[in-house]
Design a protein around this motif. Structure first.
Motif, mmCIF file in Angstrom:
data_model
loop_
_atom_site.group_PDB
_atom_site.id
_atom_site.type_symbol
_atom_site.label_atom_id
_atom_site.label_comp_id
_atom_site.label_asym_id
_atom_site.label_seq_id
_atom_site.Cartn_x
_atom_site.Cartn_y
_atom_site.Cartn_z
ATOM 1 N N ILE A 45 -26.316 -39.587 -55.064
ATOM 2 C CA ILE A 45 -25.680 -40.416 -56.090
ATOM 3 C C ILE A 45 -26.368 -41.770 -56.175
ATOM 4 O O ILE A 45 -26.541 -42.329 -57.262
ATOM 5 N N THR A 68 -16.553 -44.209 -56.333
ATOM 6 C CA THR A 68 -17.431 -43.976 -55.186
ATOM 7 C C THR A 68 -16.837 -42.999 -54.179
ATOM 8 O O THR A 68 -17.569 -42.406 -53.397
ATOM 9 N N LEU A 83 -13.942 -37.908 -64.840
ATOM 10 C CA LEU A 83 -13.842 -38.440 -63.482
ATOM 11 C C LEU A 83 -12.386 -38.676 -63.095
ATOM 12 O O LEU A 83 -11.986 -38.417 -61.952
ATOM 13 N N LEU A 122 -17.812 -39.493 -56.132
ATOM 14 C CA LEU A 122 -19.160 -39.261 -56.663
ATOM 15 C C LEU A 122 -20.060 -38.495 -55.695
ATOM 16 O O LEU A 122 -20.826 -37.631 -56.125
#
Length: 615
Positions: A418, A388, A305, A391
């Motif tokens: 998500i 966030t 990520l 995602l």
């Protein structure tokens, strides 16, 4: 030293044209003039004016540098070369009409070759001697991709400056001066058909700067086996390198290239691509290799990520800097890395889900506390929710609906893919906890265990970015379940204490039995639950208040109504009335800290307090 680099550029391996300009720019490119007399006069004039100055700076006879000396003469030199080129355009007509090259044409070509050698040398020296001033970091700090003062300068600007200045062209700091000189030389060489030679010098020097910058940032080529054994520090090194590489290194090189080759779009873009391609492909190709060669395990999710975010957060700059057709392969590589990282992340999250579903441990925490599965899962999900902003780009498709236990069916469903994924992972944890709760022999502890763990999950959701991924309805519905679990715990664990007392009028003998029954049931319940723990302050207070309402209040009423009967009819009343209402309250207030060593002993009453009540 510049001299050493000069030797490498002028060696047989890296030589400039000695007989003619680039093959694509032969003398036939020059346009013909219909006025023969004007042509002769113009060519004669350009030759007469250019020859003395060009020969003065012949690199075979002069070792001095032109642009670091008298800059007015440098500008005049370039102007003479430009005029010579225009004269050669006019000479082209003679070649077409007479079919042979005139002596003037041969003479002009020789002068042009001498001039181009000088400009090539000056171009190299300016680039070499100003590496610090023209470093991408320096350029990025003081420039933008918008046209700067230096990039607006053309030959006419130099001519105006020449009239105002005695011995130099004042155009700002050394960086701006060097950039303007490079642009002037580049425009002259390109217009004279020596673009290939100009770009060869520029590419050799600037590419080495970019490659060196990438290496200093800790980015290099790795084999598949090296990546498989790679530690977190190396991956973090790449993540931390992306922003300075994009916003400083590539952006600075983009600015410099735009300024020096401002008049030639195709040359500018192909030159920038050549300079940055190797370094950029190594940088943006690394995540794809990681995604292909590392095992897709849950513990690798956050690292992947970070890598995805490093590219995604810099995407506006990447898209702008590498916007031309020439740099499409670079941008395509960055996109491919994002695609592969997204696949890796989805697979790693699936691995985490598998970890949850495969958990078969029968061990449950003493005191009905928080299970390790709960803390591990929520730590993972709260870290996941920190991303966030990216995602939604990774989880773009909703998963097929999966079967769940009936007790969980009516939970409010989030809408985005998500959110659905996060909700499902939490639901998987809750289902596992529901199964683990059955391992407690006492049903009340099962309910307290479920209340504790669900409250922990809700707390993590409320205090992290998970709150933005799950709906308010989700939180409300699960808070209602916590209250239900807590009520079931109270009923299962304390109902026999509640049932042992009432305030109805009874005989002294029945009073004694009631007190003894309360003593026994309260001690039994307290001993069982004094080791229980409720980590959440709010939930702990709610349970205590509820227990006090159901136990202390009725017991106080019974106590006040019947304690006198005990005093009047019993020889040793303290053995019958073991607990004053305050004692019961204090005992309940000591619960749920998980400390068996309470300040109130379950085996002892409070005689002093009892004496004060009856004296």
């Amino acid at each position: 030293m510049p001299g050493k680099g000069m030797r490498s550029l002028f060696s047989p391996k890296f030589t400039f044209s000695s007989s003619s300009p680039s093959s694509s720019d032969s003398p036939s490119r020059f346009a013909a003039s219909p006025w023969r007399s004007y042509s002769d006069m113009a060519t004669d004039t350009s030759l007469e004016l250019a020859e003395p100055l060009i020969m003065k700076w012949n690199i075979d006879t002069s070792s001095e540098t032109l642009f670091t000396g008298n800059r007015r003469e440098a500008v005049e030199f370039v102007k003479c070369v430009n005029n010579l080129r225009k004269g050669m355009h006019l000479m082209d007509m003679e070649l077409e009409t007479e079919g042979k090259r005139s002596d003037k044409m041969i003479r002009a070509e020789n002068l042009m070759q001498i001039a181009m050698k000088r400009l090539q040398k000056e171009f190299y020296l300016i680039l070499s001697m100003n590496r610090a001033h023209l470093h991408p970091e320096s350029i990025s700090a003081r420039s933008s991709r918008r046209t700067s003062a230096a990039s607006r300068l053309s030959m006419s600007d130099y001519e105006e400056e020449e009239e105002e200045e005695d011995d130099s062209v004042s155009i700002g700091d050394e960086s701006t001066t060097a950039t303007a000189d490079l642009r002037m030389i580049a425009e002259c060489m390109i217009a004279s058909g020596y673009a290939k030679e100009c770009l060869k010098i520029y590419g050799a020097i600037r590419k080495s700067i970019v490659d060196e910058g990438i290496y200093k940032l800790g980015v290099e080529k790795f084999t598949s086996s090296q990546i498989q054994k790679m530690d977190w520090d190396t991956l973090d090194l790449w993540t931390n390198a992306v922003t300075p590489a994009v916003k400083t290194l590539f952006n600075g090189e983009r600015i410099l290239c735009d300024q020096i080759f401002a008049m030639e779009d195709q040359i500018r873009e192909s030159c920038f691509a050549e300079v940055t391609k190797d370094g950029a492909m190594i940088l943006f190709g690394f995540p794809e290799k990681v995604a292909k060669n590392m095992k897709k395990k849950a513990e690798k999710t956050l690292c992947a990520l970070d890598m995805y975010a490093a590219i995604a957060n810099n995407w506006p700059e990447i898209d702008s800097i590498f916007s031309s057709k020439s740099t499409n392969p670079i941008k395509s590589q960055a996109i491919n890395s994002l695609i592969k990282l997204a696949e890796f992340i989805r697979a790693a999250v699936d691995d985490f889900e598998s970890f949850i579903l495969k958990d078969s441990s029968r061990k449950v925490p003493a005191g009905a506390g928080i299970h390790q599965l709960t803390t591990d899962a929520m730590d993972y999900l709260t870290y996941l929710a920190d991303y966030t902003n990216i995602l939604p780009d990774i989880f773009t498709e909703s998963e097929p609906k999966k079967s769940v236990p009936v007790s969980f069916e009516h939970t409010e469903s989030p809408s985005t893919p998500i959110s659905v994924k996060i909700s499902w992972l939490i639901l998987s944890v809750l289902c596992k906890l529901d199964a683990k709760a059955s391992h407690y022999k006492d049903a009340s502890l099962s309910y307290l265990f479920l209340a504790n763990n669900l409250q922990y999950i809700i707390g993590k959701v409320r205090t992290s970015n998970l709150v933005y991924l799950l709906s308010k309805e989700w939180i409300s519905s699960h808070e209602a379940k916590v209250k239900q679990y807590a009520a079931n715990y109270q009923r299962q664990g304390w109902s026999h204490v509640m049932e042992s007392i009432d305030a109805a009028e009874i005989t002294p003998e029945k009073v004694r039995e009631k007190f003894q029954k309360f003593n026994s049931s309260f001690k039994q319940a307290y001993d069982k639950h004094c080791a229980c723990v409720v980590p959440d302050n709010k939930l702990r207070d709610q349970i205590k208040i509820a227990l006090a309402k159901e136990i202390v209040r009725p017991y106080r009423e019974f106590y006040n109504a019947n304690v006198v009967k005990v005093m009047e009819n019993q020889r040793y009343p303290a053995s019958i009335v073991r607990y004053a209402p305050e004692d019961v309250g204090h005992h309940l207030s000591d619960l749920f800290f998980g400390d068996k060593g309470s300040r109130w002993s379950s085996a002892e009453s409070s005689p002093a307090k009892f004496q004060r009540r009856t004296s």
